[in-house]
Design a protein around this motif. Structure first.
Motif, PDB file in Angstrom:
ATOM      1  N   GLU A  28       3.071  13.445   1.912  1.00 57.33           N
ATOM      2  CA  GLU A  28       1.935  13.859   1.076  1.00 57.33           C
ATOM      3  C   GLU A  28       1.091  12.653   0.680  1.00 57.33           C
ATOM      4  O   GLU A  28      -0.139  12.703   0.703  1.00 57.33           O
ATOM      5  CB  GLU A  28       2.431  14.551  -0.195  1.00 57.33           C
ATOM      6  CG  GLU A  28       2.984  15.929  -0.005  1.00 57.33           C
ATOM      7  CD  GLU A  28       3.529  16.509  -1.309  1.00 57.33           C
ATOM      8  OE1 GLU A  28       3.063  16.098  -2.391  1.00 57.33           O
ATOM      9  OE2 GLU A  28       4.426  17.363  -1.229  1.00 57.33           O
ATOM     10  N   LEU A  29       1.754  11.574   0.307  1.00 51.38           N
ATOM     11  CA  LEU A  29       1.035  10.364  -0.109  1.00 51.38           C
ATOM     12  C   LEU A  29       0.243   9.768   1.050  1.00 51.38           C
ATOM     13  O   LEU A  29      -0.838   9.207   0.853  1.00 51.38           O
ATOM     14  CB  LEU A  29       2.010   9.325  -0.664  1.00 51.38           C
ATOM     15  CG  LEU A  29       2.721   9.673  -1.965  1.00 51.38           C
ATOM     16  CD1 LEU A  29       3.708   8.589  -2.346  1.00 51.38           C
ATOM     17  CD2 LEU A  29       1.729   9.906  -3.085  1.00 51.38           C
ATOM     18  N   SER A  33      -6.267   9.825   0.096  1.00 50.74           N
ATOM     19  CA  SER A  33      -7.156   8.677   0.281  1.00 50.74           C
ATOM     20  C   SER A  33      -6.696   7.547  -0.630  1.00 50.74           C
ATOM     21  O   SER A  33      -5.854   7.741  -1.517  1.00 50.74           O
ATOM     22  CB  SER A  33      -8.594   9.074  -0.053  1.00 50.74           C
ATOM     23  OG  SER A  33      -8.726   9.281  -1.454  1.00 50.74           O
ATOM     24  N   ASP A  34      -7.250   6.359  -0.416  1.00 49.71           N
ATOM     25  CA  ASP A  34      -6.871   5.211  -1.223  1.00 49.71           C
ATOM     26  C   ASP A  34      -7.179   5.447  -2.704  1.00 49.71           C
ATOM     27  O   ASP A  34      -6.387   5.102  -3.578  1.00 49.71           O
ATOM     28  CB  ASP A  34      -7.586   3.942  -0.748  1.00 49.71           C
ATOM     29  CG  ASP A  34      -7.059   3.455   0.588  1.00 49.71           C
ATOM     30  OD1 ASP A  34      -5.945   3.871   0.966  1.00 49.71           O
ATOM     31  OD2 ASP A  34      -7.765   2.659   1.248  1.00 49.71           O
ATOM     32  N   LEU A  37      -4.720   7.931  -4.171  1.00 47.11           N
ATOM     33  CA  LEU A  37      -3.422   7.281  -4.322  1.00 47.11           C
ATOM     34  C   LEU A  37      -3.401   6.406  -5.573  1.00 47.11           C
ATOM     35  O   LEU A  37      -2.435   6.432  -6.348  1.00 47.11           O
ATOM     36  CB  LEU A  37      -3.089   6.455  -3.079  1.00 47.11           C
ATOM     37  CG  LEU A  37      -1.721   5.787  -3.074  1.00 47.11           C
ATOM     38  CD1 LEU A  37      -0.628   6.836  -2.956  1.00 47.11           C
ATOM     39  CD2 LEU A  37      -1.625   4.784  -1.944  1.00 47.11           C
ATOM     40  N   MET A  38      -4.459   5.649  -5.782  1.00 47.39           N
ATOM     41  CA  MET A  38      -4.523   4.782  -6.966  1.00 47.39           C
ATOM     42  C   MET A  38      -4.557   5.604  -8.255  1.00 47.39           C
ATOM     43  O   MET A  38      -3.912   5.247  -9.242  1.00 47.39           O
ATOM     44  CB  MET A  38      -5.743   3.861  -6.900  1.00 47.39           C
ATOM     45  CG  MET A  38      -5.587   2.720  -5.921  1.00 47.39           C
ATOM     46  SD  MET A  38      -4.140   1.701  -6.235  1.00 47.39           S
ATOM     47  CE  MET A  38      -4.553   0.989  -7.793  1.00 47.39           C
ATOM     48  N   ILE A  39      -5.297   6.694  -8.245  1.00 48.52           N
ATOM     49  CA  ILE A  39      -5.367   7.549  -9.428  1.00 48.52           C
ATOM     50  C   ILE A  39      -3.997   8.133  -9.740  1.00 48.52           C
ATOM     51  O   ILE A  39      -3.554   8.129 -10.895  1.00 48.52           O
ATOM     52  CB  ILE A  39      -6.429   8.661  -9.237  1.00 48.52           C
ATOM     53  CG1 ILE A  39      -7.830   8.048  -9.264  1.00 48.52           C
ATOM     54  CG2 ILE A  39      -6.289   9.737 -10.302  1.00 48.52           C
ATOM     55  CD1 ILE A  39      -8.923   9.008  -8.862  1.00 48.52           C
ATOM     56  N   GLU A  40      -3.315   8.615  -8.706  1.00 52.10           N
ATOM     57  CA  GLU A  40      -1.958   9.151  -8.904  1.00 52.10           C
ATOM     58  C   GLU A  40      -1.022   8.085  -9.454  1.00 52.10           C
ATOM     59  O   GLU A  40      -0.230   8.347 -10.359  1.00 52.10           O
ATOM     60  CB  GLU A  40      -1.406   9.691  -7.576  1.00 52.10           C
ATOM     61  CG  GLU A  40      -2.086  10.935  -7.072  1.00 52.10           C
ATOM     62  CD  GLU A  40      -1.637  12.172  -7.811  1.00 52.10           C
ATOM     63  OE1 GLU A  40      -0.482  12.222  -8.245  1.00 52.10           O
ATOM     64  OE2 GLU A  40      -2.459  13.091  -7.955  1.00 52.10           O
ATOM     65  N   ARG A 142       2.370  -0.149   2.745  1.00 50.75           N
ATOM     66  CA  ARG A 142       2.208   0.284   4.130  1.00 50.75           C
ATOM     67  C   ARG A 142       0.741   0.288   4.523  1.00 50.75           C
ATOM     68  O   ARG A 142       0.365  -0.161   5.604  1.00 50.75           O
ATOM     69  CB  ARG A 142       2.807   1.682   4.320  1.00 50.75           C
ATOM     70  CG  ARG A 142       2.865   2.119   5.782  1.00 50.75           C
ATOM     71  CD  ARG A 142       3.119   3.606   5.907  1.00 50.75           C
ATOM     72  NE  ARG A 142       2.048   4.424   5.361  1.00 50.75           N
ATOM     73  CZ  ARG A 142       0.856   4.611   5.938  1.00 50.75           C
ATOM     74  NH1 ARG A 142       0.564   4.033   7.067  1.00 50.75           N
ATOM     75  NH2 ARG A 142      -0.044   5.380   5.375  1.00 50.75           N
ATOM     76  N   ARG A 143      -0.124   0.752   3.621  1.00 51.55           N
ATOM     77  CA  ARG A 143      -1.555   0.778   3.913  1.00 51.55           C
ATOM     78  C   ARG A 143      -2.134  -0.624   3.998  1.00 51.55           C
ATOM     79  O   ARG A 143      -2.981  -0.904   4.848  1.00 51.55           O
ATOM     80  CB  ARG A 143      -2.296   1.580   2.837  1.00 51.55           C
ATOM     81  CG  ARG A 143      -2.058   3.056   2.946  1.00 51.55           C
ATOM     82  CD  ARG A 143      -2.826   3.824   1.932  1.00 51.55           C
ATOM     83  NE  ARG A 143      -2.464   5.235   1.997  1.00 51.55           N
ATOM     84  CZ  ARG A 143      -3.182   6.190   1.462  1.00 51.55           C
ATOM     85  NH1 ARG A 143      -4.286   5.913   0.806  1.00 51.55           N
ATOM     86  NH2 ARG A 143      -2.785   7.449   1.564  1.00 51.55           N
ATOM     87  N   LYS A 144      -1.675  -1.523   3.125  1.00 55.00           N
ATOM     88  CA  LYS A 144      -2.169  -2.902   3.183  1.00 55.00           C
ATOM     89  C   LYS A 144      -1.791  -3.553   4.504  1.00 55.00           C
ATOM     90  O   LYS A 144      -2.592  -4.251   5.120  1.00 55.00           O
ATOM     91  CB  LYS A 144      -1.608  -3.717   2.018  1.00 55.00           C
ATOM     92  CG  LYS A 144      -2.246  -3.412   0.695  1.00 55.00           C
ATOM     93  CD  LYS A 144      -1.630  -4.232  -0.417  1.00 55.00           C
ATOM     94  CE  LYS A 144      -2.192  -3.842  -1.756  1.00 55.00           C
ATOM     95  NZ  LYS A 144      -1.536  -4.556  -2.864  1.00 55.00           N
TER      96      LYS A 144
END
Length: 157
Positions: A28-29, A33-34, A37-40, A142-144
């Motif tokens: 799910e994560l 979007s980025d 994800l940051m808001i969550e 992982r995204r970085k």
């Protein structure tokens, strides 16, 4: 019903269920979007801070209540012991003090058990939130890494 009973009795099945839930949450994560994800993650960090404060307050309240219970139970017990050694005390007075002792002991024990159960659930909730925060941090990392590989591939070609 049988599946729930198996979950209650089998640690392996519970662990497998928890891992499956974590994998699903990571999937799910990955779809977020980025920004989402940051808001969550920010909401989760705020919740973690709130839970930590509540845990400290609850712990202090727990110790205070247990102290009051101990002192409240101790006084009738001492009165009961002193009446037992007093030869002039009537049976009614002894029975009254004895019943007060048993009632305060019972209520104290019940309250202590309830407070302990609530405290255990609070600790479990914090643990679950900490695991969820770890999943968010893993997805960010992982995204970085994926973004840095894209950038390095772009400069190489």
């Amino acid at each position: 019903m049988k599946k729930y009973f198996e979950l209650l009795t089998s640690a392996k099945k519970r662990n497998k269920l928890h891992r499956t839930k974590e994998v699903n949450k990571l999937n799910e994560l990955e779809k977020l979007s980025d920004q989402e994800l940051m808001i969550e993650k920010i909401h989760l960090l705020a919740k973690k801070s709130t839970h930590r404060t509540l845990s400290i307050l609850y712990g202090a309240w727990y110790l205070l209540i247990i102290g009051v219970i101990s002192v409240g139970t101790f006084e009738p017990f001492i009165s009961y012991l002193s009446l037992l050694t007093d030869t002039t005390a009537s049976k009614n007075k002894i029975l009254k003090v004895k019943s007060v002792f048993y009632v305060t002991s019972g209520v104290s024990l019940l309250l202590a058990i309830i407070l302990t159960i609530v405290f255990i659930f609070l600790i479990g909730r914090q643990r679950k939130n900490q695991q969820l925060l770890g999943l968010y941090e893993f997805e960010e990392l992982r995204r970085k890494i994926a973004n840095s590989k894209k950038i390095s591939d772009h400069f190489v070609s």
